[in-house]
Design an enzyme around this catalytic site. Structure first.
Site, PDB file in Angstrom:
ATOM      1  N   HIS A 191       4.561  -5.648 -33.982  1.00  5.64           N
ATOM      2  CA  HIS A 191       4.015  -4.701 -34.935  1.00  5.64           C
ATOM      3  C   HIS A 191       2.862  -5.015 -35.463  1.00  5.64           C
ATOM      4  O   HIS A 191       2.714  -6.213 -35.947  1.00  5.64           O
ATOM      5  CB  HIS A 191       5.185  -4.446 -36.052  1.00  5.64           C
ATOM      6  CG  HIS A 191       6.332  -3.886 -35.555  1.00  5.64           C
ATOM      7  ND1 HIS A 191       6.579  -2.576 -35.829  1.00  5.64           N
ATOM      8  CD2 HIS A 191       7.535  -4.425 -35.148  1.00  5.64           C
ATOM      9  CE1 HIS A 191       8.029  -2.348 -35.364  1.00  5.64           C
ATOM     10  NE2 HIS A 191       8.475  -3.488 -34.728  1.00  5.64           N
ATOM     11  N   ASP A 211       2.954   3.652 -33.857  1.00  6.01           N
ATOM     12  CA  ASP A 211       4.425   3.612 -34.143  1.00  6.01           C
ATOM     13  C   ASP A 211       4.945   4.923 -34.802  1.00  6.01           C
ATOM     14  O   ASP A 211       4.009   5.620 -35.666  1.00  6.01           O
ATOM     15  CB  ASP A 211       4.730   2.459 -35.322  1.00  6.01           C
ATOM     16  CG  ASP A 211       6.270   2.224 -35.478  1.00  6.01           C
ATOM     17  OD1 ASP A 211       6.920   3.285 -35.771  1.00  6.01           O
ATOM     18  OD2 ASP A 211       6.620   1.152 -35.366  1.00  6.01           O
ATOM     19  N   ILE A 212       5.712   5.695 -34.338  1.00  7.01           N
ATOM     20  CA  ILE A 212       6.164   7.056 -34.709  1.00  7.01           C
ATOM     21  C   ILE A 212       6.942   6.779 -35.882  1.00  7.01           C
ATOM     22  O   ILE A 212       7.093   7.921 -36.590  1.00  7.01           O
ATOM     23  CB  ILE A 212       6.866   7.765 -33.478  1.00  7.01           C
ATOM     24  CG1 ILE A 212       8.080   7.093 -33.353  1.00  7.01           C
ATOM     25  CG2 ILE A 212       5.970   8.080 -32.424  1.00  7.01           C
ATOM     26  CD1 ILE A 212       9.050   8.192 -32.123  1.00  7.01           C
ATOM     27  N   HIS A 221       7.739  -6.574 -28.322  1.00  5.28           N
ATOM     28  CA  HIS A 221       6.512  -5.830 -28.959  1.00  5.28           C
ATOM     29  C   HIS A 221       6.390  -6.601 -30.304  1.00  5.28           C
ATOM     30  O   HIS A 221       7.049  -7.157 -31.000  1.00  5.28           O
ATOM     31  CB  HIS A 221       6.925  -4.453 -29.182  1.00  5.28           C
ATOM     32  CG  HIS A 221       8.189  -4.162 -30.121  1.00  5.28           C
ATOM     33  ND1 HIS A 221       9.367  -4.166 -29.525  1.00  5.28           N
ATOM     34  CD2 HIS A 221       8.304  -3.664 -31.331  1.00  5.28           C
ATOM     35  CE1 HIS A 221      10.327  -3.851 -30.482  1.00  5.28           C
ATOM     36  NE2 HIS A 221       9.672  -3.461 -31.364  1.00  5.28           N
ATOM     37  N   GLN A 236      15.585  -6.017 -34.373  1.00  7.66           N
ATOM     38  CA  GLN A 236      15.007  -5.600 -33.177  1.00  7.66           C
ATOM     39  C   GLN A 236      15.849  -4.252 -32.786  1.00  7.66           C
ATOM     40  O   GLN A 236      17.078  -4.353 -32.632  1.00  7.66           O
ATOM     41  CB  GLN A 236      14.988  -6.518 -32.016  1.00  7.66           C
ATOM     42  CG  GLN A 236      14.360  -5.896 -30.655  1.00  7.66           C
ATOM     43  CD  GLN A 236      14.586  -7.223 -29.651  1.00  7.66           C
ATOM     44  OE1 GLN A 236      14.833  -8.307 -29.743  1.00  7.66           O
ATOM     45  NE2 GLN A 236      13.740  -6.822 -28.561  1.00  7.66           N
ATOM     46  N   ASN A 276      10.367  -8.877 -34.060  1.00  5.05           N
ATOM     47  CA  ASN A 276      11.832  -9.023 -34.206  1.00  5.05           C
ATOM     48  C   ASN A 276      12.497  -9.601 -33.078  1.00  5.05           C
ATOM     49  O   ASN A 276      12.510  -8.700 -31.831  1.00  5.05           O
ATOM     50  CB  ASN A 276      12.355  -7.746 -34.767  1.00  5.05           C
ATOM     51  CG  ASN A 276      11.789  -7.268 -35.943  1.00  5.05           C
ATOM     52  OD1 ASN A 276      11.218  -7.976 -36.983  1.00  5.05           O
ATOM     53  ND2 ASN A 276      11.306  -5.827 -36.119  1.00  5.05           N
TER      54      ASN A 276
END
Length: 145
Positions: free
Chosen positions: A108, A37-38, A106, A100, A93
């Site tokens: 996390h 994750d960025i 996706h 979301q 989410n």
């Protein structure tokens, strides 16, 4: 065309799968991609996605959901082993009201570090307190087959 996978050309995560947007990949197989994750909540926070586009939990196929979950479990174990995490949150989410922001399913995978705020700044908004038993029972009745 055989082997072709459903993509949304404007979807950020589909573009990552296609290599149009760079990512730091930690796992890839025929049906999933896992990358860092960025905007991480903790050190080692990553995302696991299906390569096939599905907007959210309501759209993802059972096989893709199983594949994503299996990879998330494997990588969570690696986070515990290799990063020294003391726990892991899996978060999905579904919908804007659930935070979301990218509409491609996706998970996390967020390693947690007890008593180490330098590695772990995640503060979840939910503080569990006892609920109203009548409301709990009413919701259960609505959810029961």
């Amino acid at each position: 065309m055989p082997g072709e996978v459903n993509r949304d050309p404007v979807c950020l995560f589909c573009r990552i799968v296609d290599g149009e947007i760079p990512s730091i990949t930690v796992h890839e197989d025929d049906s999933t991609l896992a990358f860092m994750d960025i905007s991480p909540a903790t050190d080692g926070h990553l995302l696991v996605i299906p390569k096939k586009h599905a907007k959210d939990l309501g759209e993802i196929g059972a096989d893709d959901l199983a594949a994503v979950t299996s990879v998330a479990q494997k990588l969570a174990r690696v986070q515990l082993d290799k990063l020294g995490a003391t726990g892991v949150n899996l978060i999905n989410n579904w919908g804007e009201s659930a935070w979301q922001s990218v509409f491609h399913f996706h998970l996390h995978v967020i390693p947690r570090y007890a008593d180490d705020p330098a590695k772990d700044s995640l503060k979840l908004p939910w503080n569990p307190t006892p609920g109203d038993q009548d409301r709990i029972a009413a919701a259960a009745a609505a959810l029961t087959d």
